[in-house]
Design an enzyme around this catalytic site. Structure first.
Site, short mmCIF file in Angstrom:
data_model
loop_
_atom_site.label_atom_id
_atom_site.label_comp_id
_atom_site.label_asym_id
_atom_site.label_seq_id
_atom_site.Cartn_x
_atom_site.Cartn_y
_atom_site.Cartn_z
N ASN A 190 0.87 -1.17 0.00
CA ASN A 190 0.00 0.00 0.00
C ASN A 190 0.91 1.22 0.00
O ASN A 190 1.84 1.29 0.80
CB ASN A 190 -0.87 -0.06 1.28
CG ASN A 190 -1.71 1.18 1.48
OD1 ASN A 190 -1.82 2.02 0.58
ND2 ASN A 190 -2.30 1.31 2.64
N LYS A 211 -21.40 16.03 -0.92
CA LYS A 211 -22.09 14.75 -0.65
C LYS A 211 -22.81 14.29 -1.90
O LYS A 211 -22.73 13.13 -2.28
CB LYS A 211 -23.12 14.89 0.48
CG LYS A 211 -22.61 14.98 1.88
CD LYS A 211 -22.11 13.69 2.47
CE LYS A 211 -20.67 13.45 2.15
NZ LYS A 211 -19.66 14.09 2.92
N HIS A 230 -22.60 36.89 -9.04
CA HIS A 230 -21.35 37.07 -9.78
C HIS A 230 -21.02 35.88 -10.67
O HIS A 230 -19.86 35.64 -10.97
CB HIS A 230 -20.21 37.36 -8.82
CG HIS A 230 -20.41 38.61 -8.03
ND1 HIS A 230 -20.37 39.86 -8.59
CD2 HIS A 230 -20.72 38.79 -6.73
CE1 HIS A 230 -20.63 40.76 -7.66
NE2 HIS A 230 -20.84 40.14 -6.52
N LYS A 271 -11.76 5.93 0.96
CA LYS A 271 -12.07 6.42 2.30
C LYS A 271 -10.86 7.09 2.93
O LYS A 271 -10.96 8.09 3.62
CB LYS A 271 -12.53 5.24 3.17
CG LYS A 271 -12.94 5.61 4.58
CD LYS A 271 -14.22 6.39 4.56
CE LYS A 271 -14.64 6.88 5.93
NZ LYS A 271 -15.62 7.98 5.80
C1 G6P Z 1 -11.32 11.23 1.24
C2 G6P Z 1 -12.68 10.78 1.71
C3 G6P Z 1 -13.45 11.97 2.26
C4 G6P Z 1 -12.65 12.65 3.36
C5 G6P Z 1 -11.25 13.03 2.89
C6 G6P Z 1 -10.37 13.46 4.05
O1 G6P Z 1 -11.44 12.03 0.13
O2 G6P Z 1 -13.39 10.19 0.65
O3 G6P Z 1 -14.69 11.54 2.78
O4 G6P Z 1 -13.34 13.79 3.79
O5 G6P Z 1 -10.61 11.91 2.28
O6 G6P Z 1 -10.18 12.37 4.89
P1 G6P Z 1 -9.82 12.45 6.42
O7 G6P Z 1 -9.77 11.02 6.87
O8 G6P Z 1 -8.48 13.13 6.49
O9 G6P Z 1 -10.89 13.23 7.12
#
Ligand code: G6P
Length: 609
Positions: free
Chosen positions: A98, A486, A505, A604
């Site tokens: 990863n 969202k 604007h 995520k």
């Molecule tokens: C990704 C997720 C979002 C999240 C962002 C920041 O883009 O899909 O849902 O807000 O990361 O993640 P964190 O874990 O740092 O809040």
């Protein structure tokens, strides 16, 4: 983002690994694979797409053996395909990974020149070849891994097997998360806790630069040079059920409904009503330092950044400290003017977001103090910050963040109150009133959730729109941004959030009878102004979905749909208006039949730049 699961013990590895990978699905992935060892050649199976494709292959040709590694891949180098899926093999060495190996092109050239051939487009395959090359020279798996990793630059977590030393599993971490689970005569590794919870609660969190060497009976953790380290295990109290859907159709819906509980947990034990103060147990910054602050930076990504935008309102209003808010990927490269009179607040649900982590290091490197608002205990950002305010939202599995967001707002409000108190701007009485409004919040959230059916009907009316516009002013403007985010994340409808006053604007040119406009118009200081903006939309035939507070029946005649959340203070209203934003996006996505919990292309936890 990729997920890793590894196992060494007495049980068949394959079902444990597949189950663990399923619990990591929330991280987002486009292909999956597994390798087990059972005395002969490594048994490697990989498939593009969802885990079920890999499971279908394993039903035909099972992967047997009591040692194994598995992976869900989220493409960075090379398109999603079976050939690029992990594990990657070089002769007797098999790797899952990863992260990103930044110097992979240089290493690949060198390896090619010495006769290695590559099958995939990935950076991961380089690691397999590097380890294999060193193994051929030194004949020692552990030493070969160490030498290979010393050459790799970038961020990674890896789990590695060697056909010639089948009683060993080696894992290492540098910049991407890895947790170890301890069982009886067995060990597990994974990218996150939920993958291991049904097997053990005793976990050890690897730090950057650490390597773990497992046999079924023994584990050693060392630094990169081989120096033995002693690490304590932690008992994780989450139940496996807490990470399941609990009867809801999607994790996202479950998490939306968990908000009253999550917020109650986030304020629990932190309100000192008698003294008119709040208590933040792990903040670890003394009052004198907080009182002397001249500047606050808030750094975050995605939804967490929207929480930060509301946080700026809270802190500037209650504590009168200037707040600069930045998206982490901008902050880290803009040479910010941080000094010892500044505090940087990192906001991150996962605590692993690569850009936010880099922002933290940038701020600390310049001599500033840093605290984080974080949902995952012992995550990288939590560990590296000087202090932490944990949001007690529980595991958030749906990619679109919901309960993490509203608990972040609560944590920011608690911090703003604390700052206001130590800086002498809030009296004990002021604080008591704010505490009372917080205590009432879970009940008001439950009331907001009762709007669910009504919002589903609105979703049916507007699900076929091509674009949406979201408008708000003041502390409702970030909620407009969050509402739009969202919707686009899970329904793939284009949506924009705008400050209501800025509509004239530009976005006003888009308004016609096909454009739904969500207007956040709770009673607050700018109420009349927002109503005027709303009228401008109506006058051009736009379809207004108004989100108001309390009884606003006079708005009903003007708008196409009216959603009425309960009353609370102006400060806490963004938490209540977030709920219809989440439910509207959720229902539109369900009606459109998208993958709500794992929307396409999103992850995520974004552990790459
Ligand atoms: C990704 C997720 C979002 C999240 C962002 C920041 O883009 O899909 O849902 O807000 O990361 O993640 P964190 O874990 O740092 O809040």
């Amino acid at each position: 983002m990729c997920g890793i699961v590894g196992y060494i013990g007495q049980q068949e590895a394959s079902p444990i690994i597949i189950d663990g990978l399923r619990r990591l699905e929330y991280r987002g992935y486009d292909s999956a694979g597994i390798c087990t060892l059972n005395g002969g050649e490594p048994q490697i199976y990989r498939a593009e797409g969802k885990l079920v494709n890999l499971e279908n292959i394993l039903r035909e040709t099972p992967a047997t053996g009591t040692r194994g590694i598995g992976h869900t891949r989220w493409a960075t180098h090379g398109r999603p395909s079976e050939i690029n899926a992990h594990p990657h093999q070089a002769s007797n060495i098999v790797v899952v990974h990863n992260g990103i190996i930044e110097n992979y092109l240089k290493l690949k050239e060198r390896l090619k020149a010495s006769g290695h051939t590559f099958k995939s487009e990935t950076d991961t395959e380089i690691i397999a070849h590097l380890v294999e090359e060193h193994y051929r020279q030194c004949g020692d798996f552990e030493k070969a891994v160490r030498l290979a990793l010393a050459e790799a630059e970038g961020a990674y977590a890896v789990a590695i097997l060697c056909q010639d030393e089948p009683d060993k599993l080696i894992a290492a971490k540098q910049g991407a998360p890895l947790v170890i689970g301890q069982g009886q005569g067995e060990y597990f590794v994974a990218s996150d806790i939920p993958a291991l919870l049904s097997h053990t609660r005793e976990m050890i969190f690897l730090e950057d630069g650490e390597i773990a060497i497992f046999t079924p009976d023994e584990m050693r953790i060392t630094d990169m040079a081989g120096g033995l380290l002693t690490k304590e295990s932690k008992t994780i109290t989450w139940s496996p059920l807490m990470a399941e859907k609990g009867g809801y159709k999607h994790f996202m819906l479950k998490e939306i409904y968990e908000q009253p509980r999550a917020i109650a947990d986030t304020i629990a034990g932190r309100l000192k009503s008698d003294e008119g103060d709040v208590y933040l147990e792990d903040l670890d910054i003394d009052d004198e330092q907080l009182a002397g602050l001249e500047k606050i930076f808030i750094i975050a990504c995605g939804t967490s950044w929207h929480a930060g935008l509301v946080g700026k309102f809270y802190i500037e209003k209650l504590a009168r400290v200037p707040v600069e808010i930045d998206i982490a990927s901008e902050f880290r490269y803009r040479d910010p003017i941080v000094n010892d009179k500044s505090l940087t607040i990192l906001i991150s649900q996962s605590g692993e977001t690569a850009d936010t982590l880099a922002g933290l290091r940038e701020a600390k490197g310049k001599g500033g103090k840093a605290v984080c608002i974080c949902n995952v205990v012992d995550s990288s950002i939590a560990r590296e910050s000087d202090g932490v305010i944990y949001t007690h939202a529980g595991p958030e599995i749906g990619v679109a963040s919901t309960k993490a967001f509203t608990t972040q707002l609560v944590a920011l409000y608690l911090l703003a109150i604390k700052l206001g108190r130590v800086r002498g701007l809030l009296s004990a009485d002021d604080c008591r009133k704010k505490v009372e409004s917080l205590v009432a919040l879970p009940r008001q959230l439950e009331k907001s959730l009762e709007l669910d059916d009504e919002i589903e009907k609105i979703a049916r009316d507007y699900m076929n729109a091509r674009d949406f516009l979201y408008l708000g002013r003041g502390n409702q403007y970030p909620i407009a941004l969050e509402g739009a985010l969202k919707l686009k994340e899970i329904s793939y409808i284009h949506a924009e959030g705008y400050p209501a006053g800025e509509m004239k604007h530009g976005p006003i040119a888009l308004i016609d009878e096909t454009l739904p406009v969500v207007v956040l118009v709770p009673r607050n200081a700018t109420y009349d102004k927002v109503v005027s903006n709303m009228e401008e939309v109506c006058a051009r035939g736009g379809k207004v979905i108004a989100v108001a507070s309390g009884d606003e029946d006079e708005l009903r005649d003007k708008v196409s749909a009216l959603i009425q959340v309960p009353e609370t203070t102006e400060d806490l209203m963004p938490i209540l208006t977030s709920v219809p934003m989440q439910l509207l996006a959720y229902h539109i996505a369900v009606l459109k039949g998208t993958d709500v919990d794992q929307p396409r292309n999103l992850a995520k936890s974004v552990t790459v730049e």
